[in-house]
Design an enzyme around this catalytic site. Sequence first.
Site, PDB file in Angstrom:
ATOM      1  N   GLU A 131     -27.384  13.208  -9.160  1.00 31.44           N
ATOM      2  CA  GLU A 131     -27.848  12.380  -8.045  1.00 31.44           C
ATOM      3  C   GLU A 131     -26.708  11.505  -7.510  1.00 31.44           C
ATOM      4  O   GLU A 131     -26.572  11.338  -6.294  1.00 31.44           O
ATOM      5  CB  GLU A 131     -29.051  11.522  -8.446  1.00 31.44           C
ATOM      6  CG  GLU A 131     -30.321  12.320  -8.799  1.00 31.44           C
ATOM      7  CD  GLU A 131     -30.812  13.242  -7.682  1.00 31.44           C
ATOM      8  OE1 GLU A 131     -30.472  13.039  -6.507  1.00 31.44           O
ATOM      9  OE2 GLU A 131     -31.543  14.210  -8.004  1.00 31.44           O
ATOM     10  N   HIS A 134     -24.559  13.412  -5.175  1.00 31.74           N
ATOM     11  CA  HIS A 134     -25.077  13.440  -3.801  1.00 31.74           C
ATOM     12  C   HIS A 134     -24.625  12.213  -3.013  1.00 31.74           C
ATOM     13  O   HIS A 134     -24.305  12.307  -1.837  1.00 31.74           O
ATOM     14  CB  HIS A 134     -26.612  13.481  -3.801  1.00 31.74           C
ATOM     15  CG  HIS A 134     -27.187  14.828  -4.117  1.00 31.74           C
ATOM     16  ND1 HIS A 134     -26.690  15.998  -3.594  1.00 31.74           N
ATOM     17  CD2 HIS A 134     -28.247  15.189  -4.897  1.00 31.74           C
ATOM     18  CE1 HIS A 134     -27.411  17.026  -4.038  1.00 31.74           C
ATOM     19  NE2 HIS A 134     -28.361  16.564  -4.840  1.00 31.74           N
ATOM     20  N   HIS A 140     -25.857  20.808  -2.913  1.00 33.57           N
ATOM     21  CA  HIS A 140     -26.110  21.673  -4.061  1.00 33.57           C
ATOM     22  C   HIS A 140     -25.081  22.776  -4.152  1.00 33.57           C
ATOM     23  O   HIS A 140     -24.648  23.328  -3.140  1.00 33.57           O
ATOM     24  CB  HIS A 140     -27.528  22.235  -3.997  1.00 33.57           C
ATOM     25  CG  HIS A 140     -28.545  21.197  -4.322  1.00 33.57           C
ATOM     26  ND1 HIS A 140     -29.807  21.215  -3.805  1.00 33.57           N
ATOM     27  CD2 HIS A 140     -28.452  20.087  -5.100  1.00 33.57           C
ATOM     28  CE1 HIS A 140     -30.468  20.146  -4.260  1.00 33.57           C
ATOM     29  NE2 HIS A 140     -29.660  19.448  -5.036  1.00 33.57           N
ATOM     30  N   CYS A 141     -24.698  23.054  -5.374  1.00 33.00           N
ATOM     31  CA  CYS A 141     -23.633  24.011  -5.627  1.00 33.00           C
ATOM     32  C   CYS A 141     -24.249  25.233  -6.296  1.00 33.00           C
ATOM     33  O   CYS A 141     -25.210  25.124  -7.052  1.00 33.00           O
ATOM     34  CB  CYS A 141     -22.606  23.355  -6.554  1.00 33.00           C
ATOM     35  SG  CYS A 141     -21.313  24.471  -7.084  1.00 33.00           S
ATOM     36  N   CYS A 146     -22.460  24.347 -12.990  1.00 30.75           N
ATOM     37  CA  CYS A 146     -22.037  23.130 -12.298  1.00 30.75           C
ATOM     38  C   CYS A 146     -23.188  22.123 -12.288  1.00 30.75           C
ATOM     39  O   CYS A 146     -24.343  22.491 -12.068  1.00 30.75           O
ATOM     40  CB  CYS A 146     -21.612  23.442 -10.872  1.00 30.75           C
ATOM     41  SG  CYS A 146     -21.157  21.966  -9.929  1.00 30.75           S
TER      42      CYS A 146
HETATM   43 ZN   LIG Z   1     -29.763  17.566  -5.947  1.00 32.49          ZN
HETATM   44 ZN   LIG Z   2     -20.133  22.793  -8.077  1.00 32.42          ZN
END
Ligand SMILES: [Zn+2]
Ligand SMILES: [Zn+2]
Lengths: 175, 447
Positions: A131, A134, A140-141, A146
């Site tokens: 969080e 962000h 998002h990855c 990750c």
């Molecule tokens: Zn997230």
């Molecule tokens: Zn990542």
Amino acid sequence: MAPIYCVPLDGFPLKILHEIGSELGRTFHAPVHFLPEVDTTEQSYDHSRGQHNSSSILVMLNSIIPTDHARIIGITTADLFIPIFTFVFGEAQIDGPAAVVSGQRLTNEYYGMEANNLIYYERLLKECTHELGHTYGLRHCLSDGCVMRKSTYVEDIDFKTSEFCPECRTYMEAK
Amino acid sequence: MKAEEFGILIVDDEFGVRDSLTRWLEKDNYRVEAAGSAKEALLKLDTGSWDIALVDLKMPGMDGIELLQRIREIDEQIAVVIITAYATVDTAVEAMKIGAYDYITKPVDPDDISRLIQKALEHQTLAKENILLKSNIQEMQEQYKLIGESPAIRKCLEMVDTVSKTDSTVLIRGESGTGKELFARAIHLASHRRFCPMITVNCGALPDTLLESELFGHEKGAFTGAQYRRKGRFELADGGTIFLDEISTISPKTQIDLLRVLETKQVTRLGASKTLKLDFRVICATNENLESLIKEGKFREDLYYRMNVFTLHVPPLRERRSDIPLLVEYFVQKYVQAMNKPVRSVTSEAMDMIVRYTWPGNVRELENVIERAMVLCKRDRIDVDDLPFGLYAQVEGDNRDSLANVERAHILRILHRTDWNITHAATMLEIDRSTLYNKIKRYQIDR
Ligand SMILES: [Zn+2]
Ligand SMILES: [Zn+2]
């Protein structure tokens, strides 16, 4: 790096908060400060759902942040939701200052399994890192493992690590 | 496709829902915007491009159902997901029937919505291809109507093969009922454009003003009644083929516009300032004599030359009679499945009559006759009785309406009805047996 403020919400245990906080400081290369506990019930508790509205908590955190450019993360044991969702593990503002994470659904007990403090701590650390990521602008990855991978199930959280993948790390280092 | 290439529009009158859902979806990198009412949503639909619309069912003013209907009018491709409370699930199910992609019941698990959106987007990406895959199978079956081993049809199919390898405009000529659209589809399906749609426009079926907006699309307010933006057929055919049937019927004004579109591959929606660069192949069809229309000044010569790069002449059925038995068999099988009747084939007498008929309505007329016969047929084979009387009178000959032809057909019919019991047949025909024998011999009727 501007400081990260950690806030215990609604009686969240301080010992874990401090452990998580110092780990976040290492990950984000930022000084960490701890703010006094805040009771969010009045502002965020939804009586009909018996849960706290995470978006309302973000609004509250924005109002108490002491310095510009800092980040603030609230950690709670209360169950969180955003409207139309049954629950969320946490919520954050992209590029915003505030993030909130709930430990409620991160314990084994919640799923009827034997308590395991280490697993709980790891899940909490991953969600807080995620969080906060962000709030620094990370989305998002898709890389396996990750920490910025999206998790909608607790199993998803266990599957990923508490680390950034090289790409996300490069992004964070440029910050 | 990357997440940021997808646009998601959230429509909900509740600020909390819009705000948190927007934030939540943005983290997945989607391009997300929110509208607080159906009206605001329509504005955004007018100005932006969207793949998914998440629409709250209950909103003051225009509700989710009405918005869904409007969206369907503007753009057939947006996946509309209805957001509903448990109490209104029935309505949401109704919404699916009028074209909603799916619905979610509040409150929903984050994982469910993630998966729904992913599924909807995959659906979007594959939509064109899927629609095609489905219609391809259908089309492939329909293509069997192109069945034929006659030299005339062979020549046609060779031409289809040749032109499908090019991107040139094709003019398909042939009498009505010969299956010009099927040949257009065959060209489309054999071409590299087969994974994009073939859009058909029957130019003769629409009044001129409607045809223009149908072909080119229009902006909101382009004319009285144009309340919303609409994509034109050329736009829908982007990447694929546009098939313009009954091309001779279009007005001089539309002919000019069409010529410009064919020359530039650019389309401007009615009332729009922006032109769209498109990629499509044009196939036109006509059953009229364009050359005489040009002489009469009713059809532009320059448009004619633009369309007429390749010409495919679809032969009338009477010029490929040897294909008739195959076609008959195909239609019988088709209607056996549709009607679930135990009809297996056609008697040789009936087939004889079918093959000899002139078929002014071509393959379409043949199909209609077989369909009708299947309905009437009470045995396991279609017989002469099951065919329309017109066929008896019109069997091809130097004098097809002659008394002799009618007599032959009538005798044949009676012989069938009596199962070749000569005594019975003669009684019914009110002639004696030897006369009947003579006539059978003269008309070369055999069992
Ligand atoms: Zn997230
Ligand atoms: Zn990542």
